[in-house]
Write a protein that holds these residues in place. Structure first.
Motif, PDB file in Angstrom:
ATOM      1  N   VAL A 109      -9.543  10.355  21.076  1.00  0.00           N
ATOM      2  CA  VAL A 109      -9.673  10.190  19.625  1.00  0.00           C
ATOM      3  C   VAL A 109     -11.153  10.203  19.241  1.00  0.00           C
ATOM      4  CG1 VAL A 109      -9.277   8.618  17.687  1.00  0.00           C
ATOM      5  CG2 VAL A 109      -7.490   8.954  19.409  1.00  0.00           C
TER       6      VAL A 109
ATOM      7  N   ASP B 168      -6.303  13.075  16.649  1.00  0.00           N
ATOM      8  CA  ASP B 168      -6.463  12.077  15.589  1.00  0.00           C
ATOM      9  C   ASP B 168      -5.644  10.823  15.880  1.00  0.00           C
ATOM     10  OD1 ASP B 168      -8.214  13.629  14.093  1.00  0.00           O
ATOM     11  OD2 ASP B 168      -6.549  14.771  13.242  1.00  0.00           O
TER      12      ASP B 168
ATOM     13  N   THR C  47      -6.083   5.369  17.007  1.00  0.00           N
ATOM     14  CA  THR C  47      -6.430   6.192  15.837  1.00  0.00           C
ATOM     15  C   THR C  47      -7.787   5.786  15.268  1.00  0.00           C
ATOM     16  OG1 THR C  47      -5.710   6.701  13.574  1.00  0.00           O
ATOM     17  CG2 THR C  47      -5.107   4.550  14.429  1.00  0.00           C
ATOM     18  N   LYS C  48      -8.332   6.642  14.397  1.00  0.00           N
ATOM     19  CA  LYS C  48      -9.575   6.262  13.698  1.00  0.00           C
ATOM     20  C   LYS C  48      -9.267   5.541  12.389  1.00  0.00           C
ATOM     21  CE  LYS C  48     -12.557   9.882  15.506  1.00  0.00           C
ATOM     22  NZ  LYS C  48     -12.868  11.301  15.293  1.00  0.00           N
TER      23      LYS C  48
END
Lengths: 116, 340, 149
Positions: free
Chosen positions: B124, B130, B174-175
């Protein structure tokens, strides 16, 4: 009295097995294999028969008696038919034990489920 | 992303655990961490016909809870990283078959939980994905069958022996800002100090855990006191004190902050000998209990060190010693206002 | 000094839990003894009711114990007793039946032929191998000695 001796002798044989596991770090498979061989050895001098006379099931129930019975069966045919007799008689006395173990093991596996 | 020395990764972006999902068996559900898991099965067979299917059911449940809590659909996931203890990691492969998501199967024995999490975070961070879903599972009966004896066999148990945790844990990396950050990872080396007893894995794995923890603190320049908790995966009541001693000898005292997932997940009176083990041991404790504590900020900085023994069922019989590994991941609670 | 990879196996022994030798032996003794006592009760029953001789009564006794053990394995009781009994449940013939039944049961999911039948002797095979090999060798030696002398 035979009941007490059966308990004491049977228990004592199991203690020897426990010591082999704890002190000599043997696996159960090694313990059982050793006991069968020991049972056969003790039969050579007729010691095991005397133990059976004394302790009854205390000597016939432990797996040592399997080695004893194998040699006993082999010898009884061996005396009649010579060396070939050994192969003919080896399962003579243990037949019922092996047959019932296979039969009941198979049937239980068919009808039960492992519980975990 | 920046590499610190050889083994430690500090992620450049803020990487978060979007959501987690956990499923456990009956014994774990009666343990002290009960209530931290999403699904607690009442029976070891999880309502399935075979143990193998039961393990798949655990991982399937963990993943579906994880996706539901994150509000994500299968299509939002770019990669699926998973592993387990079965031959050829079949549980993970069979679960991956049910999803149309690119899949990377991983194996690091019981360290797979942090191996998949560290790799997911890195993917990620580097922008190759993503949203990454990572999952691991283990089941007591499948592991017993694979590594020891049939489940109904009356073999004697040893005091040093551990008890494979029945469970599965999944997480989305995740970001998108969440409550728990994945900030660093230290990848372990394979260490083998000559232990050959497969029923004493805690002792075998302690040096690997010590090596990874020592390296982590050397690389980051921090001290054990900087962390609220250092949890090891499954060193058990035998291996955990050995780890403390190994580090004390080198002048590092982690005794005040060190706990072991294998002893956290069961009460001492449960019939588990030295404690829990398996991929699921560190996974359900981390994704269940620790995630909840980090999210509510009762813990702020936790280093999870998942330990793994890299053997199979025949290598001990061939008189091989046991190679071991430990991977560490640093999890931090997110401070208010720092989420942007 | 634990941080010594070469001698770790030796030095770490001080950190291992102590084996409760006495408790283990006592448990093996009374459980193993009880199994033999039950065997004796069954044997006496066969001798008194079905008039088996002392020599032949062993066969139905062993078969009965094997049936009991196989059923206890199926109900998931045998391994629970074995947890504390150690050799007390391994050494008696009931342990032999347990190893056969548990192997068969474990592989049930692979089918009747490839699962149950193929794996029946997975653990118990060694007993038969060692028994037959040792009995055959000892039998030949004994027969030879008897013929020569």
């Amino acid at each position: 009295m035979i009941f007490l001796y059966a308990f004491l002798v049977g228990g004592a044989i199991c203690v020897v097995g426990q010591l082999l596991i704890d002190v000599f770090k043997l696996t159960p498979a090694h313990v059982v294999a050793s006991f069968v061989v020991i049972g056969a050895f003790l039969d050579v001098f007729g010691i095991y028969d005397r133990l059976i006379d004394f302790a009854g099931a205390g000597a016939t129930v432990p797996i040592t008696s399997f080695g004893h019975s194998l040699l006993h069966g082999a010898m009884s045919e061996g005396h009649e038919h010579g060396y070939l007799g050994i192969a003919m008689g080896i399962f003579k006395l243990t037949s019922s034990g092996i047959t019932s173990a296979i039969l009941f093991g198979f049937l239980v596996a068919l009808f039960f489920k492992p519980k975990g | 992303m920046s590499k610190i020395n050889r083994q430690t990764w500090r992620f450049n972006h803020s990487i978060y655990l979007g959501a987690t999902g956990t499923a456990v068996g009956p014994l774990e559900a009666r343990g002290p961490l009960s209530g931290n898991f999403d699904k607690e099965f009442e029976h070891l067979d999880c309502g399935e016909k075979s143990w193998a299917k039961a393990e798949q059911s655990l991982m399937r449940r963990a993943i579906s809870f994880c996706l539901a809590k994150a509000g994500k659909a299968e299509g939002d996931i770019d990669l699926f990283l998973a592993g387990d203890l079965m031959d050829q990691t079949v549980t993970s492969n069979f679960i991956a078959r049910e999803h149309r998501v690119p899949f990377l199967g991983m194996f690091g024995a019981c360290s797979t939980s942090m191996e998949t999490l560290a790799a997911s975070a890195q993917l990620v961070d580097s922008g190759f994905a993503d949203n990454v879903l990572c999952a691991v599972s283990s089941h007591n009966a499948t592991a017993e069958r694979q590594f020891r004896y049939p489940t109904e066999y009356g073999g004697p148990t040893k005091l040093t022996q551990t008890f494979t945790v029945t469970g599965a844990g999944a997480a989305i990396v995740t970001k998108e800002p969440g409550k728990v950050r994945v900030s660093e990872a230290t990848i372990g080396r394979v260490i083998d100090w000559g232990i050959d007893d497969a029923s004493n894995l805690g002792t075998a794995m302690a040096p690997a855990a010590a090596d990874t923890i020592w390296t982590h603190f050397q690389d980051t320049g921090r001290k054990p006191e900087d962390y609220d908790l250092i949890v090891t995966g499954d060193l058990s009541s035998v291996g955990a004190p050995i780890l403390d001693e190994l580090l004390l000898e080198k002048g590092m005292d982690i005794t005040n902050v060190h706990q072991d997932c294998g002893t956290m997940i069961y009460t001492p009176d449960q019939p588990v000998n030295a404690g829990g083990s398996g991929c699921a041991c560190s996974a359900v404790v981390t994704y269940g209990y620790l995630y909840n504590r980090l999210a509510e900020k009762s813990l702020n900085r936790v280093l999870v060190v998942a330990t793994g023994a890299l053997l199979n069922s025949s290598t001990p019989k061939e008189k091989e010693t046991i190679p071991c590994i430990a991977h560490a991941v640093l999890l931090e609670s997110v401070k208010e206002g720092a989420e942007s | 000094m634990l941080n010594d990879p070469k001698n770790y196996k030796e030095n770490v022994k001080a950190y291992q839990p102590k084996l409760p030798y006495v408790t283990n032996c006592l448990n093996a003794f009374w459980v193993g003894g009880s199994i033999c006592l039950i065997g004796q009760v069954i044997q006496t029953f066969y001798m008194n009711i079905f008039h088996f001789s002392k020599q032949t009564a062993g066969n139905p006794t062993v078969a009965t114990l094997i049936l009991i053990s196989a059923l206890m394995t199926g109900f998931g009781i045998y391994d629970k007793i074995a947890k504390f009994a150690g050799a007390g449940t391994i050494v008696p013939v009931t342990g032999f039946a347990n190893s056969i039944t548990s192997s068969a049961l474990e592989h049930k999911s692979e089918g009747i032929v490839l699962g149950i039948a193929t794996n029946l002797f997975q653990l118990a095979g060694e007993v038969i191998v060692f028994g037959v090999v040792s009995a055959a060798v000892l039998g030949i030696v004994r027969l030879f000695i008897e013929q020569v002398f």
